[in-house]
Design a protein around this motif. Sequence first.
Motif, PDB file in Angstrom:
ATOM      1  N   VAL A  44      -4.299  -0.717 -13.323  1.00 26.09           N
ATOM      2  CA  VAL A  44      -3.560  -1.918 -13.714  1.00 26.09           C
ATOM      3  C   VAL A  44      -4.425  -2.798 -14.614  1.00 26.09           C
ATOM      4  CG1 VAL A  44      -2.476  -4.016 -12.847  1.00 26.09           C
ATOM      5  CG2 VAL A  44      -2.137  -1.863 -11.647  1.00 26.09           C
ATOM      6  N   TYR A  62       5.986   1.776  -3.354  1.00 25.02           N
ATOM      7  CA  TYR A  62       5.632   0.526  -4.027  1.00 25.02           C
ATOM      8  C   TYR A  62       4.684   0.795  -5.185  1.00 25.02           C
ATOM      9  CZ  TYR A  62       3.886  -4.166  -4.802  1.00 25.02           C
ATOM     10  OH  TYR A  62       3.538  -5.350  -5.389  1.00 25.02           O
ATOM     11  N   THR A  63       3.674   1.628  -4.938  1.00 21.48           N
ATOM     12  CA  THR A  63       2.692   1.906  -5.987  1.00 21.48           C
ATOM     13  C   THR A  63       3.355   2.524  -7.215  1.00 21.48           C
ATOM     14  OG1 THR A  63       1.085   2.314  -4.249  1.00 21.48           O
ATOM     15  CG2 THR A  63       0.510   3.060  -6.449  1.00 21.48           C
ATOM     16  N   THR A  86      -0.059  -8.768  -5.717  1.00 20.96           N
ATOM     17  CA  THR A  86       0.949  -7.715  -5.785  1.00 20.96           C
ATOM     18  C   THR A  86       0.345  -6.368  -6.163  1.00 20.96           C
ATOM     19  OG1 THR A  86       1.427  -7.944  -8.129  1.00 20.96           O
ATOM     20  CG2 THR A  86       2.548  -9.471  -6.657  1.00 20.96           C
ATOM     21  N   PRO A 108      -1.207  -2.963  -6.063  1.00 25.04           N
ATOM     22  CA  PRO A 108      -1.565  -1.981  -5.043  1.00 25.04           C
ATOM     23  C   PRO A 108      -3.027  -1.603  -5.219  1.00 25.04           C
ATOM     24  CG  PRO A 108       0.335  -1.265  -6.352  1.00 25.04           C
ATOM     25  CD  PRO A 108      -0.269  -2.428  -7.047  1.00 25.04           C
ATOM     26  N   SER A 109      -3.823  -1.699  -4.164  1.00 25.62           N
ATOM     27  CA  SER A 109      -5.272  -1.602  -4.364  1.00 25.62           C
ATOM     28  C   SER A 109      -5.694  -0.219  -4.856  1.00 25.62           C
ATOM     29  CB  SER A 109      -6.009  -1.942  -3.072  1.00 25.62           C
ATOM     30  OG  SER A 109      -5.689  -0.971  -2.098  1.00 25.62           O
ATOM     31  N   ARG A 110      -4.868   0.816  -4.592  1.00 26.73           N
ATOM     32  CA  ARG A 110      -5.277   2.146  -5.016  1.00 26.73           C
ATOM     33  C   ARG A 110      -5.211   2.325  -6.531  1.00 26.73           C
ATOM     34  NH1 ARG A 110      -1.931   6.047  -1.353  1.00 26.73           N
ATOM     35  NH2 ARG A 110      -0.630   4.201  -1.371  1.00 26.73           N
ATOM     36  N   ILE A 111      -4.374   1.563  -7.195  1.00 22.42           N
ATOM     37  CA  ILE A 111      -4.305   1.724  -8.653  1.00 22.42           C
ATOM     38  C   ILE A 111      -4.784   0.463  -9.371  1.00 22.42           C
ATOM     39  CG2 ILE A 111      -2.472   3.461  -8.646  1.00 22.42           C
ATOM     40  CD1 ILE A 111      -0.563   1.131  -9.462  1.00 22.42           C
ATOM     41  N   TYR A 161       5.584  -0.018  -8.967  1.00 20.72           N
ATOM     42  CA  TYR A 161       4.741  -1.022  -9.621  1.00 20.72           C
ATOM     43  C   TYR A 161       4.235  -0.487 -10.956  1.00 20.72           C
ATOM     44  CZ  TYR A 161       1.460  -4.879  -9.895  1.00 20.72           C
ATOM     45  OH  TYR A 161       0.794  -6.004 -10.276  1.00 20.72           O
ATOM     46  N   ALA A 162       3.699   0.750 -10.912  1.00 14.96           N
ATOM     47  CA  ALA A 162       3.153   1.346 -12.133  1.00 14.96           C
ATOM     48  C   ALA A 162       4.242   1.500 -13.185  1.00 14.96           C
ATOM     49  CB  ALA A 162       2.521   2.691 -11.800  1.00 14.96           C
ATOM     50  N   GLN A 171       0.815  -1.219   0.000  1.00 20.01           N
ATOM     51  CA  GLN A 171       0.000   0.000   0.000  1.00 20.01           C
ATOM     52  C   GLN A 171       0.849   1.270   0.000  1.00 20.01           C
ATOM     53  OE1 GLN A 171      -3.118  -0.403  -0.577  1.00 20.01           O
ATOM     54  NE2 GLN A 171      -2.861  -2.602  -0.372  1.00 20.01           N
ATOM     55  N   SER A 172       2.159   1.146   0.172  1.00 22.31           N
ATOM     56  CA  SER A 172       2.989   2.350   0.292  1.00 22.31           C
ATOM     57  C   SER A 172       3.094   3.072  -1.050  1.00 22.31           C
ATOM     58  CB  SER A 172       4.382   1.994   0.782  1.00 22.31           C
ATOM     59  OG  SER A 172       5.123   1.418  -0.272  1.00 22.31           O
ATOM     60  N   ASN A 173       3.382   4.361  -0.979  1.00 22.73           N
ATOM     61  CA  ASN A 173       3.488   5.159  -2.205  1.00 22.73           C
ATOM     62  C   ASN A 173       4.620   4.683  -3.093  1.00 22.73           C
ATOM     63  OD1 ASN A 173       1.350   6.769  -1.677  1.00 22.73           O
ATOM     64  ND2 ASN A 173       2.544   8.425  -0.762  1.00 22.73           N
TER      65      ASN A 173
END
Lengths: 236, 214
Positions: free
Chosen positions: B79, A8-9, B70, B72-75, A12-13, A4-6
């Motif tokens: 995805v 990581y997000t 893996t 992230p639930s916010r995005i 990931y993107a 959930q951390s920024n």
Amino acid sequence: MNTQSNTYTFLYAAIMVVLVAAVLSFAALQLKPRQTRNIEIEKKQDILKAVNVASTPENAEELYTQYIVKAIIVNSEGTVTSEDKDKTFAVDLKIENSKKNVADRNLPIFVFSKEGIGEKMIIPVLGKGMWGPIWGFVSLESDGKTIYGATFGNKGETPGLGAEISKSEFQEPFTGKQIFDEAGKFTSLAMVKGGAAGGRPHEFDAVSGGTVTSKGLEAMLQDNLSSYEKFLKSSK
Amino acid sequence: MSDKEPLFSAKNRKLLKNPLGSDNPITVQVLGICSALAVTAKLEPAVVMSLSVMAVLALANVIISLIRNTIPSRIRIIVQLVIVAALVIVVDQILKAFAYEVSKQLSVFVGLIITNCIIMGRLEAFALGNKPWPAFLDGIGNAAGYGWILIVIAFFRELLGSGTLYGFKVIPQAFYDMGYQNNGLMILPPMALITVGIIIWVQRSRNKSLIESN
């Protein structure tokens, strides 16, 4: 790991986008040659259709080599600048039509010849319809002024209205029309509403409900064919 | 979950079977109507569209399910969209290379698979919370449920609207000579909606449990 951390997000993107981009470019590169070939075959089929030769994707290449005996590029002065068949085929009308100075344009002509039918000249045309590009091929008798056949395509005209220009019912009446008037002046073809059938050689019938497309077609014929005027006159 | 579940357990079979009937994405959930109207004037595009949706949905379900822990639930919606969009582009490119004529007919509709509500719906509702194999079956099942409705609609629209099936003439010339005419209305999108309506009607009158209580 904290998903959930920024950080990581963002990571990931970023990684996902790079990966997906790599996969897509690989697929596009691999399939490109086949796609280009399909487009070329379609163009050959269209050229043949303008002289009323029906073809399938399988035999289009063969018929094209057999019947299109010559392909030349002329300029607006009427002089032949190239006789290379492949070079003529590769001319992109989009680029040519965007050249402001008509004298700079390369004007392709495909020469069709078949026993019993004789020689015809096929001229590609490109213009704007209502929603997107419209294009086509117009074939002329060897006198350079009588239309022998025509075929038109469209990218996204309204089905049933503007898109009717791609149907044979619309294209067949073009046979026999004249793009020069009796005095020998270049006139192209004018669009009329309410029927141009029979005895009106300088006009074509607009598609009902497809006025913008029909006007676009009129402008397309005028713009593209007019640059050939000198060449066509000299070929009479 | 250490005990091995058989590949086609009763639960998994349900994933395949339910979307065909009692949980059909078009007639029960009323999703994906837009493309059902657009591509069903002829059988061929309807079949190709169904197969394309099946490929995209099954693959997207599996991929999302594989990486579900893996994401992230916010995005997660982004995805999902990226993956669906990438798959759709690949399908579009493959059609352009191997089925050029069909790809010209489907043109924008293949791109619109991205916005097909069934796909996002299945990813959100199923793939994010299940293992790859059930997600794959769920994808195939829902796409098949979508596909068979599309094909039934296209069958009637092409038969009554153009007198052909899959491009072949099936209504004999004698009928036309006697004054029979193709119904041009069937070609227009509203008739697809009415055909969907009739299918829903038939389905609900046979399966009373689908009828809402109010």
